[in-house]
Design an enzyme around this catalytic site. Structure first.
Site, mmCIF file in Angstrom:
data_model
loop_
_atom_site.group_PDB
_atom_site.id
_atom_site.type_symbol
_atom_site.label_atom_id
_atom_site.label_comp_id
_atom_site.label_asym_id
_atom_site.label_seq_id
_atom_site.Cartn_x
_atom_site.Cartn_y
_atom_site.Cartn_z
ATOM 1 C CD GLU A 24 1.787 -6.681 17.162
ATOM 2 O OE1 GLU A 24 1.291 -6.365 16.067
ATOM 3 O OE2 GLU A 24 1.177 -6.675 18.242
ATOM 4 N NE ARG A 47 -2.502 -1.553 3.340
ATOM 5 C CZ ARG A 47 -2.292 -2.820 3.710
ATOM 6 N NH1 ARG A 47 -2.617 -3.796 2.905
ATOM 7 N NH2 ARG A 47 -1.752 -3.090 4.877
HETATM 8 P P1 AMP Z 1 4.589 -2.210 11.483
HETATM 9 O O1 AMP Z 1 5.871 -2.713 10.894
HETATM 10 O O2 AMP Z 1 4.153 -2.987 12.700
HETATM 11 O O3 AMP Z 1 4.613 -0.703 11.727
HETATM 12 O O4 AMP Z 1 3.440 -2.498 10.410
HETATM 13 C C1 AMP Z 1 3.234 -1.634 9.352
HETATM 14 C C2 AMP Z 1 2.871 -2.356 8.089
HETATM 15 O O5 AMP Z 1 1.893 -3.372 8.298
HETATM 16 C C3 AMP Z 1 2.286 -1.377 7.109
HETATM 17 O O6 AMP Z 1 2.826 -1.647 5.807
HETATM 18 C C4 AMP Z 1 0.790 -1.598 7.186
HETATM 19 O O7 AMP Z 1 0.214 -1.548 5.906
HETATM 20 C C5 AMP Z 1 0.608 -2.980 7.818
HETATM 21 N N1 AMP Z 1 -0.290 -2.978 8.971
HETATM 22 C C6 AMP Z 1 0.039 -3.243 10.268
HETATM 23 N N2 AMP Z 1 -1.012 -3.179 11.074
HETATM 24 C C7 AMP Z 1 -2.081 -2.857 10.308
HETATM 25 C C8 AMP Z 1 -3.477 -2.623 10.571
HETATM 26 N N3 AMP Z 1 -3.993 -2.698 11.797
HETATM 27 N N4 AMP Z 1 -4.271 -2.300 9.523
HETATM 28 C C9 AMP Z 1 -3.755 -2.197 8.274
HETATM 29 N N5 AMP Z 1 -2.462 -2.404 7.962
HETATM 30 C C10 AMP Z 1 -1.629 -2.732 8.963
#
Ligand code: AMP
Length: 171
Positions: A96, A59
């Site tokens: 996670e 995205r």
């Molecule tokens: P992080 O590395 O944990 O910051 O996760 C970010 C990535 O995971 C981004 O590319 C988001 O598109 C996706 N992502 C993580 N959590 C969500 C969520 N609750 N809703 C949509 N996309 C998420």
């Protein structure tokens, strides 16, 4: 930013139980709202002499490409492993649960580049932090990171404390 927030659809328990997935497809379906969100995403960085936008699969490609188009600068994709055809720099990072990796073409950026990192959402910040490291590995400078959505309760920005972080909608 109520104007944009109403176009984010919450999908409970997707892709697994306990996750509240923030679906941006209603926002990108609405031409005026899509344009507004891209303009707001880049607004704080207009004087940063950016040379490129870097966006993460998948995205980040949507908002990143539009931001690059709007500014008339390069778009650089950060991709999941084994998708980019030329020589790459790669980096694994923790999620996670489990781990993930991102790659960038070795010649995508260089020491004269001033880069804005763009993605749809920052959760734990792992993806963005790994992306920044890859970009810096190529010698480029990160001028900031911009997201449509930030999940404040996951404290993702703590992993990016040395950068200017800009998010349009906070949960
Ligand atoms: P992080 O590395 O944990 O910051 O996760 C970010 C990535 O995971 C981004 O590319 C988001 O598109 C996706 N992502 C993580 N959590 C969500 C969520 N609750 N809703 C949509 N996309 C998420």
């Amino acid at each position: 930013m109520k104007e944009l927030e109403q176009y984010i659809r919450n999908i409970p328990d997707f892709p697994e139980p306990g996750i509240q997935f923030k679906d941006i497809t209603p926002l990108i379906k609405e031409p005026k709202i899509l344009k507004l969100s891209v303009k707001k995403l880049i607004a704080p960085f207009l004087n940063e002499k950016l040379t490129a936008i870097a966006g993460m699969e998948a995205r980040g490609f949507i908002f990143g490409s539009l931001a690059a188009w709007e500014l008339g600068i390069s778009f650089i994709p950060l991709r999941k492993p084994h998708k980019l055809p030329y020589n790459v720099e790669a980096l694994s990072y923790d999620l996670e649960y489990g781990s993930a990796a991102l790659e960038i073409h070795v010649d995508a950026l260089g020491k004269n580049d001033r880069v804005l990192l763009v993605d749809d959402l920052i959760a734990t910040g792992g993806t963005a932090a790994a992306s920044c490291k890859l970009i810096e590995k190529l010698g480029a400078k990160i001028m900031g990171c911009a997201f449509i959505i930030e999940l404040d309760f996951l404290n993702g920005r703590d992993k990016l404390s040395k950068y200017h972080i800009h998010s349009l909608i906070h949960y």
